[in-house]
Scaffold this motif. Structure first.
Motif, short mmCIF file in Angstrom:
data_model
loop_
_atom_site.label_atom_id
_atom_site.label_comp_id
_atom_site.label_asym_id
_atom_site.label_seq_id
_atom_site.Cartn_x
_atom_site.Cartn_y
_atom_site.Cartn_z
N TYR A 240 0.84 -1.20 0.00
CA TYR A 240 0.00 0.00 0.00
C TYR A 240 0.87 1.25 0.00
O TYR A 240 0.68 2.17 -0.78
CB TYR A 240 -0.87 0.02 1.26
N MET A 243 2.78 1.95 -3.15
CA MET A 243 1.94 2.49 -4.22
C MET A 243 1.64 3.97 -4.02
O MET A 243 1.45 4.70 -4.99
CB MET A 243 0.62 1.71 -4.28
N PHE A 244 1.56 4.36 -2.75
CA PHE A 244 1.20 5.76 -2.48
C PHE A 244 2.43 6.63 -2.13
O PHE A 244 2.27 7.78 -1.76
CB PHE A 244 0.15 5.84 -1.36
N SER A 245 3.63 6.06 -2.28
CA SER A 245 4.83 6.84 -1.98
C SER A 245 5.03 7.92 -3.05
O SER A 245 4.76 7.69 -4.23
CB SER A 245 6.06 5.94 -1.95
N ARG A 251 9.78 5.00 -1.56
CA ARG A 251 9.59 3.78 -2.36
C ARG A 251 10.67 2.76 -2.03
O ARG A 251 10.39 1.57 -1.91
CB ARG A 251 9.63 4.10 -3.86
N ARG A 529 18.56 -2.80 -6.30
CA ARG A 529 18.11 -1.43 -6.52
C ARG A 529 16.76 -1.25 -5.83
O ARG A 529 15.71 -1.45 -6.43
CB ARG A 529 18.01 -1.17 -8.02
N ASP A 534 9.52 -4.23 -9.92
CA ASP A 534 8.41 -4.21 -10.87
C ASP A 534 7.10 -3.93 -10.12
O ASP A 534 6.83 -4.55 -9.08
CB ASP A 534 8.34 -5.58 -11.57
N PHE A 535 6.29 -3.04 -10.66
CA PHE A 535 5.08 -2.61 -9.96
C PHE A 535 4.12 -3.79 -9.71
O PHE A 535 3.43 -3.83 -8.69
CB PHE A 535 4.38 -1.52 -10.77
N SER B 62 7.09 -4.72 -17.60
CA SER B 62 6.59 -4.03 -16.39
C SER B 62 5.40 -3.15 -16.71
O SER B 62 5.44 -2.41 -17.69
CB SER B 62 7.68 -3.15 -15.80
N PRO B 63 4.35 -3.24 -15.89
CA PRO B 63 3.22 -2.32 -16.13
C PRO B 63 3.57 -0.90 -15.65
O PRO B 63 4.49 -0.73 -14.85
CB PRO B 63 2.11 -2.92 -15.28
N LEU B 66 0.75 2.57 -10.98
CA LEU B 66 -0.46 3.35 -10.71
C LEU B 66 -0.16 4.30 -9.55
O LEU B 66 0.47 3.90 -8.57
CB LEU B 66 -1.61 2.42 -10.33
N GLY B 68 -1.64 7.55 -6.82
CA GLY B 68 -2.77 8.25 -6.23
C GLY B 68 -4.05 7.45 -6.26
O GLY B 68 -4.06 6.26 -5.93
N ALA B 71 -4.16 4.10 -7.98
CA ALA B 71 -3.62 2.97 -7.21
C ALA B 71 -4.71 2.40 -6.30
O ALA B 71 -4.88 1.18 -6.20
CB ALA B 71 -2.42 3.42 -6.38
N ILE B 75 -6.31 -1.31 -6.44
CA ILE B 75 -6.37 -2.26 -5.30
C ILE B 75 -7.79 -2.81 -5.15
O ILE B 75 -7.99 -4.01 -5.00
CB ILE B 75 -5.91 -1.55 -3.99
#
Lengths: 622, 286
Positions: A240, A243-245, A251, A529, A534-535, B62-63, B66, B68, B71, B75
């Motif tokens: 979570y 994703m919001f960093s 990150r 790194r 990867d997201f 890699s996608p 996302l 804000g 994201a 989820i």
């Protein structure tokens, strides 16, 4: 938060002692819309989910804090503090759901609750509430002294953390007593001819009732399960926050936190199948009729679902490892890892195999003999036939062979063998290695082979695990007419037996181990790194938490359903209208709804503890 | 691993797709030729598809991250997808028929259930006994006070059997053999004992010819006292982990026992491989 916790604890402390004396005169109430059973199920499940986290998280919080002291890396301390902050919030939810659960038990099932409280009054009426209060006090003390007990005083803070865990584990063990008793109530000793209920009500001591067949296996199963759960929820928090960093530093930190959460979760998960096996074996031992009911009759499809979930959890974890490996810069990965490391891992697992790889013929034979002896023992113990043995042999050999091929493709193609015997031995391996090298020309990279082999075997292992004796909801649905269309062929029955399942789960555990060792070794040899993962890996972390919660819910249904139409197995029958087993489809819906509710609350807690706090802090700084 | 140039989706998928199709076809035909039913063939083919998805996912590009609210939405959508898949899987797997279990429970719990009149009478009797017990306890306390070394055991409250919330089964007038078949079903005897020619391996002895090998009294004794005697070749199971549960004397009523044994005595298939009973020296029915 504190007020809520205090209210819930007050209810938890006062209610048992007052109500235990009076509830037996109460008439059961009816819970509207969903009925009494679903109401108790929902509250119990939510309470257990919150409790699992608040008992599991402090274990690695303290370890993380200690690692921070040892390594002087502030990341560990930050992780520990952030997780504790969320734990403190969720603690109030644990207390609240616990209070409601108790209320529901008393009003919806007064007879059973009264009976159980009378038999476990010291535990449920006094010990558990007191431990709960003590744990609350220590938890808040641990949290509020975090900043004050730094530097030279850090040891004292760690000691509070250790105390918190000791109380937490004692609390878990205490409440596991009545819970496990419901499944495996203590029997009269050999030679004493006494009715089970009479023995429990007149002769058995509190300790006898606590120390029942499944108590200790349940304690250890839940303990490891809680740590797994805590690890995966930490991974969820990290996902979570990643994703919001908004900055690279954040990150990088949350990427690292996700790695730690997954590491803890998977490490504890690896021992869970073994503990689950011991736990299930106790049920078999207690009453031989429970085993088939569980694995081959009415609950068999539940176990198919469980096998599928665990397979998916293993795959998601391996996927996360794979994604993590992608962001590690390591020179000559194939030489460094594929050959030496895998050979080393294999040497640890099957000593002879590593020796054979290094050209020591005698040791290779020793391995083969050992393998034969192992198979022979399995055949003897489980009384298997030759064709069953063949299937098992193939399965057992698959793992070392696949990894051997992957690890030795370089060496084999260099042609380093000298003796004719060894050439014969390695010929099939060589041919397969050549095939893989040919595949490499079509885009299959050698350095990826090891983990891809692991994925392949995870799939094979899971397919074996998922193979039931028959695709029926219950044996009563299996008639002579449909048997041929729904059952395994009789000479392939062994695929549905315990040895095949154990081999499959053993392979899966080994694959995760190999992947993890490769991963950690790659981290040491290369440059990681942080923050560049990867997201999509973040969704793997979210799935791991969701999958763990869902599986816990499913296992809860299985454990409760094992009691059949009894509140206390074979002792106290459940005569209410909902005393039958819910179907898998119905259970899946309820479990999913509960998992989503739990996630919504946890997401809110994460936002309150970390998200909202960050925003306020940044606002103040600007 | 970043040294390689990124691949296109076509490059990622093509050989994997070929491998998956080959694997699926091979699994289908090999499992079919080995006698696996269609449902198992589909399961193995679905694993080939799952393998394709996994191996494509491993090499997928890699996608775009996302950020804000996207994201948050991502989820939520992910949870919904996971929930939908799990609910669908749970629903698609074979389900048992709850009505069969409910009927079985109703039959099995007859012994625990009481009519309203019986309950009222029992409650009245309990009150009377309770008053009498208090009276006796008081007298004993007086005796203790007078020096007699007597202990008064605490009277444990036990849950009284409640009147039936769900309708109890009406079993009167049923043919004993048919009733016995139901008892065999209700108490899951089929999980360990083979009857009816099913091929699957069971833990306990085959019972198809038991009617020729044991008497009514011996069978009743065996069900309620499993250690009384054992079947030849099942010496290990008689004492070991897979021993017959000793609970039936408590969870089975006399009426059920009688019906079950009546049914078992009709099993007289001499072609079946039912093992001979082994009685201990000096055995007599309890």
């Amino acid at each position: 938060m504190v007020v809520l916790t205090a209210c819930a604890i007050l209810v938890a402390l006062v209610a048992p002692s007052v109500l235990a004396q009076t509830i037996e005169i109460l008439k059961p109430a009816h819970f509207p819309y969903v009925g009494n059973r679903v109401a108790v199920w929902a509250l119990a499940q939510l309470h257990i989910l919150f409790a699992a986290f608040v008992l599991g998280a402090p274990i690695f919080v303290v370890i993380s804090e200690w690692l921070g002291v040892r390594s002087h890396d502030p990341k560990y301390d930050r992780l520990a503090k952030e997780v504790t902050k969320i734990t403190a919030i969720l603690y109030s939810m644990t207390a609240l759901t616990g209070g409601f659960f108790l209320l529901a038990l008393v009003t919806l099932y007064p007879d059973f609750t009264g009976w159980l409280f009378n038999h476990f009054f010291l535990i449920m009426g006094i010990g558990y509430p007191l431990l709960f209060i003590l744990e609350t006090l220590v938890l808040y003390f641990y949290w509020y002294t975090w900043d004050g007990l730094q530097g030279d005083k850090k040891g004292r803070h760690l000691a509070i953390g250790v105390l918190l865990n000791v109380i937490g584990i004692v609390t878990l063990f205490a409440i596991d007593g009545p819970t496990s008793f419901m499944n495996t109530p203590v029997k009269a000793p050999e030679g004493m001819t006494m009715n089970l209920r009479d023995f429990i009500e007149t002769t058995a001591t509190l300790w006898d009732k606590m120390n029942n067949f499944s108590w200790m296996p349940m304690n250890f199963h839940r303990l490891a399960g809680n740590v797994t759960f805590g690890g995966f929820i930490t991974g969820l928090i990290a996902a979570y926050m990643y994703m919001f960093s908004k900055t690279d530093e954040e990150r990088a930190y949350y990427d690292w936190m996700g790695f730690v959460g997954n590491f803890i979760g998977i490490s504890a998960l690896l021992v869970l199948p073994l503990m689950g096996y011991v736990y299930a074996a106790e049920f078999y031992d207690y009453d031989a009729s429970i085993g088939p009911y569980m694995m081959a009759d009415q609950l068999s499809m539940f176990f198919i679902m469980q096998g599928g979930m665990i397979g998916l959890i293993f795959l998601a974890s391996a996927y996360y490892i794979w994604m993590s490996l992608k962001r590690i810069e390591i020179p000559d990965y194939s030489t460094a890892v594929s050959q030496k490391l895998v050979a080393g891992v294999l040497s640890a697992i099957v000593p002879g195999l590593g020796q054979m790889y290094n050209g020591q013929w005698g040791a290779g034979i020793a391995f083969l003999v050992g393998q034969g002896a192992l198979l022979g023992s399995i055949f003897y113990v489980f009384s298997l036939h030759a064709h069953e043995g063949l299937g098992l042999s193939l399965l057992l050999l698959l793992f070392p062979l696949a990894v051997l091929i992957a690890s030795s493709s370089n060496a084999m193609t260099r042609g380093s063998s000298s003796s004719p015997g060894r050439s014969l031995l390695v010929l099939p391996v060589r041919l397969l290695a050549q095939l893989l090298l040919a595949l490499e020309r079509f885009g299959l990279r050698r350095r990826e082979l090891v983990i891809k082999c692991a994925f392949l075997i995870l799939l094979l292992g899971n397919a074996t695990w998922m193979t039931p004796h028959a695709f029926v909801g219950a044996v009563s649905s299996l008639t002579d007419e449909n048997e041929a269309f729904l059952s395994l062929p009789s000479n392939w029955d062994f695929l549905a037996l315990m040895p095949a399942k154990l081999t499959a789960v053993g392979l899966m555990v080994l694959m995760i181990l190999v992947s993890f060792i490769l991963y950690t070794r790659a981290i040491k040899r290369g440059t990681i790194r942080w923050g560049k993962i990867d997201f999509s890996s973040q969704f793997a972390l979210i799935f791991l938490a969701f999958g763990a919660i869902w599986t816990m819910g499913l296992m809860g249904v299985i454990r409760s359903s094992l009691r059949k139409y009894f509140h206390i197995y074979d002792v106290l029958p459940d005569l209410s209208p909902n005393n039958f087993t819910p179907t898998l489809g119905y259970s899946a819906v309820v479990i999913t709804i509960l998992a989503v509710i739990f996630f919504a609350v946890v997401s809110l807690a994460i936002w309150l503890a970390l998200g909202a706090g960050h925003t306020a802090k940044k606002g103040a700084q600007s | 691993m970043s040294a390689h140039a990124p691949k296109s989706w076509m490059q990622i998928i093509r050989w994997k797709l070929v491998a998956a199709v080959v694997a699926a076809v091979a699994l289908w035909f090999v499992s079919g030729s080995l006698g696996f039913p269609r449902i198992f063939q589909w399961m193995y083919v679905s694993y080939a598809v799952l393998g394709l998805i996994i191996f494509v996912a491993l090499d997928a590009p890699s996608p775009t991250p996302l950020m804000g609210w996207k994201a948050g939405l991502g989820i939520i959508v992910f949870y919904l997808i996971c929930s939908a898949i799990l609910v669908t899987a749970g629903t698609l797997l074979p389900q048992f028929d709850s009505k069969i279990e409910v009927a079985g429970i109703a039959r099995k719990t007859v012994k625990y259930r009481l009519s309203d009149e019986q309950t009222a009478s029992l409650m009245q009797r309990t009150k009377e006994l309770s008053a009498k017990a208090d009276e006796l306890a008081a007298k004993l306390n007086q005796l203790q006070a007078a020096g007699a070394h007597l202990e008064v055991g605490s009277v444990e409250a036990s849950a009284p059997a409640k009147p039936a919330s769900a309708p109890a089964a009406n079993l009167s007038g049923m043919d004993p053999v048919e009733r016995g078949k139901l008892v065999f079903q209700d108490h899951e005897c089929y999980n360990c004992h083979q009857i009816g020619g099913k091929k699957s391996k069971k833990r306990g002895p085959i019972l198809e010819n038991i009617g020729n090998l044991a008497t009514e009294a011996q069978l009743k004794d065996k069900v309620f006292h499993p250690k009384a005697w054992h079947a030849k070749g099942f010496e290990k199971q008689a004492e070991g982990k897979d021993k017959m549960p000793e609970k039936f004397a408590e969870v089975m009523s006399e009426e059920e026992l009688h019906a079950l044994v009546t049914f078992l005595l009709t099993l007289k298939n001499t072609a079946a491989d039912t093992p001979q009973p082994v009685f201990p020296p000096g055995y007599s029915v309890k």
